[in-house]
Design a protein around this motif. Structure first.
Motif, mmCIF file in Angstrom:
data_model
loop_
_atom_site.group_PDB
_atom_site.id
_atom_site.type_symbol
_atom_site.label_atom_id
_atom_site.label_comp_id
_atom_site.label_asym_id
_atom_site.label_seq_id
_atom_site.Cartn_x
_atom_site.Cartn_y
_atom_site.Cartn_z
ATOM 1 N N LEU A 201 56.078 -2.849 12.436
ATOM 2 C CA LEU A 201 55.227 -1.934 13.190
ATOM 3 C C LEU A 201 54.484 -2.696 14.278
ATOM 4 O O LEU A 201 54.023 -3.812 14.041
ATOM 5 N N THR A 245 47.407 12.479 6.362
ATOM 6 C CA THR A 245 48.799 12.073 6.146
ATOM 7 C C THR A 245 49.073 11.608 4.722
ATOM 8 O O THR A 245 50.236 11.513 4.322
ATOM 9 N N LEU A 247 48.516 8.607 3.726
ATOM 10 C CA LEU A 247 48.780 7.168 3.751
ATOM 11 C C LEU A 247 47.677 6.424 3.010
ATOM 12 O O LEU A 247 46.495 6.730 3.163
ATOM 13 N N ARG A 270 50.230 1.838 11.065
ATOM 14 C CA ARG A 270 51.121 2.843 10.454
ATOM 15 C C ARG A 270 51.015 4.187 11.173
ATOM 16 O O ARG A 270 52.026 4.853 11.412
ATOM 17 N N LEU A 271 49.804 4.576 11.526
ATOM 18 C CA LEU A 271 49.629 5.850 12.238
ATOM 19 C C LEU A 271 50.228 5.767 13.644
ATOM 20 O O LEU A 271 50.842 6.719 14.138
ATOM 21 N N ASP A 273 52.722 3.888 14.485
ATOM 22 C CA ASP A 273 54.171 3.917 14.305
ATOM 23 C C ASP A 273 54.653 5.344 14.051
ATOM 24 O O ASP A 273 55.716 5.746 14.544
ATOM 25 N N LEU A 274 53.899 6.125 13.291
ATOM 26 C CA LEU A 274 54.272 7.522 13.056
ATOM 27 C C LEU A 274 54.324 8.296 14.371
ATOM 28 O O LEU A 274 55.240 9.101 14.593
ATOM 29 N N GLU A 275 53.344 8.059 15.232
ATOM 30 C CA GLU A 275 53.331 8.740 16.531
ATOM 31 C C GLU A 275 54.529 8.330 17.383
ATOM 32 O O GLU A 275 55.170 9.154 18.024
ATOM 33 N N GLN A 277 57.431 7.221 16.317
ATOM 34 C CA GLN A 277 58.654 7.788 15.750
ATOM 35 C C GLN A 277 58.790 9.267 16.098
ATOM 36 O O GLN A 277 59.894 9.748 16.372
ATOM 37 N N LYS A 278 57.670 9.979 16.095
ATOM 38 C CA LYS A 278 57.720 11.406 16.441
ATOM 39 C C LYS A 278 58.164 11.602 17.889
ATOM 40 O O LYS A 278 58.976 12.472 18.192
ATOM 41 N N ARG A 296 64.071 3.703 8.302
ATOM 42 C CA ARG A 296 63.779 2.821 7.177
ATOM 43 C C ARG A 296 64.845 2.921 6.077
ATOM 44 O O ARG A 296 64.947 2.066 5.215
#
Length: 351
Positions: A201, A245, A247, A270-271, A273-275, A277-278, A296
């Protein structure tokens, strides 16, 4: 061929930025101008070289009309034209959209997958692989959280790898890493297959991710210690839950204040990375099976110890130098992954 108008735009913008910085920009402008200047400079250098090459070709072609200069001009023309494809590709690579996170440090998370104790031992091998890679590259490697098993494996490793451009080098490591070998616990000499997952990340800053206080729950726990006289030490381990989330991030260093900072650092990554990926999933033109999909659950690589072989399945790269690779010599693999990603993105630019 790259349009001359595009080259002119790049060089004009670079000249403007250089002039503004030289004449003394205001403090409010300086940071933005300096950032843009640093980003455009390598592109402008390639554009200038490409333009000079085109100019040289035009001049050599004109000289071929002169009987006295024709032989020399034709020889020079052949050399210039031979170097044109390489110069054009270099400029196209420089023009590729850059991942804004490429220059950042990275958070790497390693966890055992299928395979029980052997998977946990392999997770430890991967931790040491990336730690040695960091040492070879002059990067910092700081363990944020780790949980060892009785046999010396790991249930989880979370580490920060610091240095310029770390994420650009390691972002294609995310996925399932499979190992084939005879476990130390196997008396019959049979080869077992197990796996560990790696997530890389980009480190996020507070300005990237705003986490309202109401969105998190912070719990303190007693960190595992040496026992005896130390058993009454104050609670210091921190667990942060991101309520929207779900997490959960933990840190169990000695300082509670430090643990909060570390846990928030990992949560932001992590947050973030979530953004990212979206955004990637929402792109209509996203490539199927691209090198950098970051899935993953994707099996990306196999480490076969009996044969001393490592295979990266995304780019069909097989190397018979597993011992060196496990010592952190991953340069050939990383370079090949980056080159494959660049080639895929260049192919998308073709009409």
């Amino acid at each position: 061929m790259i349009a001359p108008e595009k080259i002119s735009q790049i060089l004009q913008r670079f000249a403007f930025l250089e002039a503004r910085l030289n004449e003394g920009a205001s403090p409010d402008e300086l940071a933005d101008l300096s950032r843009e200047y640093a980003e455009i400079r390598p592109v402008a250098e390639q554009a200038g070289s490409y333009r000079d090459l085109l100019t040289g070709i035009e001049e050599a072609e004109a000289l071929t009309a002169d009987p006295e200069m024709r032989a020399l001009a034709e020889e020079e023309l052949a050399e210039l034209k031979a170097s044109l494809p390489e110069a054009e590709q270099a400029l196209q690579l420089a023009l590729l959209p850059k991942d804004a996170a490429d220059d950042r440090p990275a958070i790497i998370e390693i966890r055992p997958g299928t395979g029980g104790d052997e998977a946990a031992l392999f997770a430890g091998d991967l931790k040491r692989l990336y730690q040695r890679l960091a040492e070879r590259r002059g990067w910092g490697f700081t363990v944020i959280e780790e949980s060892e098993t009785e046999l010396g494996g790991y249930k989880e490793v979370v580490a920060n790898i610091s240095g310029k451009g770390v994420f650009a080098q390691l972002k294609f490591e995310s996925g399932v890493h499979r190992v084939q070998r005879v476990p130390t616990t196997e008396s019959g000499g049979r080869i077992h297959t197990s796996a560990a997952t790696v997530a890389v990340l980009p480190e996020a800053e507070e300005v990237d991710i705003d986490i309202p206080t109401a969105d998190i729950r912070i719990d303190t726990m007693r960190a595992s210690g040496a026992g005896g006289q130390h058993v009454n030490t104050t609670d210091s381990a921190v667990r942060i839950t991101h309520i929207p989330t779900g997490l959960v991030v933990t840190s169990s260093e000695k300082s509670q204040h430090q643990n909060r900072a570390i846990a928030m650092q990992v949560l932001r990554a992590r947050l973030f990375d979530l953004e990212r990926q979206k955004v990637a999933e929402d792109r209509a033109a996203e490539r199927k099976g691209q090198v950098g999909s970051g899935d993953r659950s994707e099996r990306i690589r196999t480490y076969n110890f009996p044969q001393g072989r490592m295979t990266d399945h995304r780019i069909n790269l097989t190397l018979y130098k597993l011992d060196q690779i496990m010592q952190g010599d991953l340069d050939e693999v990383l370079d090949a992954l980056i080159a494959a990603d660049q080639a895929d993105r260049l192919a998308e630019l073709d009409p």
